[in-house]
Design an enzyme around this catalytic site. Sequence first.
Site, PDB file in Angstrom:
ATOM      1  N   LYS A  53      -7.001  48.587  41.180  1.00  0.00           N
ATOM      2  CA  LYS A  53      -7.905  48.449  40.052  1.00  0.00           C
ATOM      3  C   LYS A  53      -8.592  47.094  40.078  1.00  0.00           C
ATOM      4  O   LYS A  53      -9.577  46.866  39.381  1.00  0.00           O
ATOM      5  CB  LYS A  53      -7.101  48.534  38.734  1.00  0.00           C
ATOM      6  CG  LYS A  53      -6.333  49.791  38.525  1.00  0.00           C
ATOM      7  CD  LYS A  53      -5.467  49.635  37.266  1.00  0.00           C
ATOM      8  CE  LYS A  53      -4.365  50.631  37.257  1.00  0.00           C
ATOM      9  NZ  LYS A  53      -3.392  50.347  36.199  1.00  0.00           N
ATOM     10  N   GLY A  54      -8.012  46.166  40.839  1.00  0.00           N
ATOM     11  CA  GLY A  54      -8.424  44.760  40.779  1.00  0.00           C
ATOM     12  C   GLY A  54      -9.900  44.495  40.978  1.00  0.00           C
ATOM     13  O   GLY A  54     -10.449  43.566  40.398  1.00  0.00           O
ATOM     14  N   ASP A 113      -4.779  37.953  50.020  1.00  0.00           N
ATOM     15  CA  ASP A 113      -3.615  37.082  49.892  1.00  0.00           C
ATOM     16  C   ASP A 113      -2.900  37.060  51.250  1.00  0.00           C
ATOM     17  O   ASP A 113      -3.300  36.334  52.140  1.00  0.00           O
ATOM     18  CB  ASP A 113      -2.760  37.645  48.747  1.00  0.00           C
ATOM     19  CG  ASP A 113      -1.589  36.770  48.363  1.00  0.00           C
ATOM     20  OD1 ASP A 113      -1.661  35.553  48.573  1.00  0.00           O
ATOM     21  OD2 ASP A 113      -0.588  37.300  47.853  1.00  0.00           O
TER      22      ASP A 113
HETATM   23  P1  IMP Z   1      -2.228  41.171  50.159  1.00  0.00           P
HETATM   24  O1  IMP Z   1      -1.934  42.470  50.857  1.00  0.00           O
HETATM   25  O2  IMP Z   1      -1.035  40.265  50.117  1.00  0.00           O
HETATM   26  O3  IMP Z   1      -3.446  40.470  50.688  1.00  0.00           O
HETATM   27  O4  IMP Z   1      -2.382  41.545  48.642  1.00  0.00           O
HETATM   28  C1  IMP Z   1      -3.547  41.715  48.033  1.00  0.00           C
HETATM   29  C2  IMP Z   1      -3.327  42.248  46.624  1.00  0.00           C
HETATM   30  O5  IMP Z   1      -2.258  41.571  45.930  1.00  0.00           O
HETATM   31  C3  IMP Z   1      -4.563  41.985  45.850  1.00  0.00           C
HETATM   32  O6  IMP Z   1      -5.483  43.048  45.976  1.00  0.00           O
HETATM   33  C4  IMP Z   1      -4.043  41.814  44.445  1.00  0.00           C
HETATM   34  O7  IMP Z   1      -3.962  43.078  43.818  1.00  0.00           O
HETATM   35  C5  IMP Z   1      -2.644  41.241  44.617  1.00  0.00           C
HETATM   36  N1  IMP Z   1      -2.666  39.771  44.438  1.00  0.00           N
HETATM   37  C6  IMP Z   1      -2.538  38.828  45.382  1.00  0.00           C
HETATM   38  N2  IMP Z   1      -2.589  37.585  44.865  1.00  0.00           N
HETATM   39  C7  IMP Z   1      -2.796  37.749  43.539  1.00  0.00           C
HETATM   40  C8  IMP Z   1      -2.952  36.815  42.429  1.00  0.00           C
HETATM   41  O8  IMP Z   1      -2.951  35.583  42.551  1.00  0.00           O
HETATM   42  N3  IMP Z   1      -3.125  37.378  41.207  1.00  0.00           N
HETATM   43  C9  IMP Z   1      -3.142  38.724  40.996  1.00  0.00           C
HETATM   44  N4  IMP Z   1      -3.014  39.622  42.000  1.00  0.00           N
HETATM   45  C10 IMP Z   1      -2.827  39.142  43.264  1.00  0.00           C
HETATM   46 MG    MG Z   2      -6.240  44.577  44.713  1.00  0.00          MG
END
Ligand code: IMP
Ligand code: MG
Length: 187
Positions: A53-54, A113
């Site tokens: 949803k982000g 992230d």
């Molecule tokens: P990744 O697979 O670790 O890159 O995760 C990405 C997902 O984690 C993003 O689409 C967000 O939904 C969530 N996420 C990562 N960091 C944050 C943050 O600082 N705040 C809120 N959601 C986060």
């Molecule tokens: Mg996301």
Amino acid sequence: MATPGLQMPSEFSNSNLELLISEEQIQSRIKELGAQIARDYASRNPLLIGVLKGACLFMSDLMRAIDIHLGIEFMAISSYGMSTRTSGEVRILKDLGVPVEGRDILVVEDIVDTGLTLSYLLANLKSRGAASVKLVALLDKAERREREVPIDYLGFQIPDNFVVGYGLDFAERYRNLPFIAVLKNPE
Ligand code: IMP
Ligand code: MG
């Protein structure tokens, strides 16, 4: 009717939030990104794929800043438990409604992230025969990267803090903030 003298509690000025990127900064950066994407994709009818949803707020503002013929779709994905998360295995909760074969895809994501979710998703879309797959991300927490993910269009580089707002949540809260804030104390 509001009762005189009784202050409405404000979510947006919650004392647990520290402003990181203002609404004005977000909107002006999106205008720049949109103009750049419009130049790069003129007459290619790109398909913007928002990751739920982000990315919902980013998607809705970004598409209004891209003045060319385009289409939109949404996908919802979620990581498995912690053990499989490290392997980058993610689950597709909502898939696309159209085939992507031959299409120029622009994935629209709130934040990169560790990069595990995106590296899976980008590979998945390429394997379906898209003509091209590029990434637009509003935020980049590069320090935390575990998997290399090329970000073709980036809003802002941010430090390694947990952020909320403008679509990003903490336990489903704060997605409605019109700005990005650091959550001081995850309760
Ligand atoms: P990744 O697979 O670790 O890159 O995760 C990405 C997902 O984690 C993003 O689409 C967000 O939904 C969530 N996420 C990562 N960091 C944050 C943050 O600082 N705040 C809120 N959601 C986060
Ligand atoms: Mg996301």
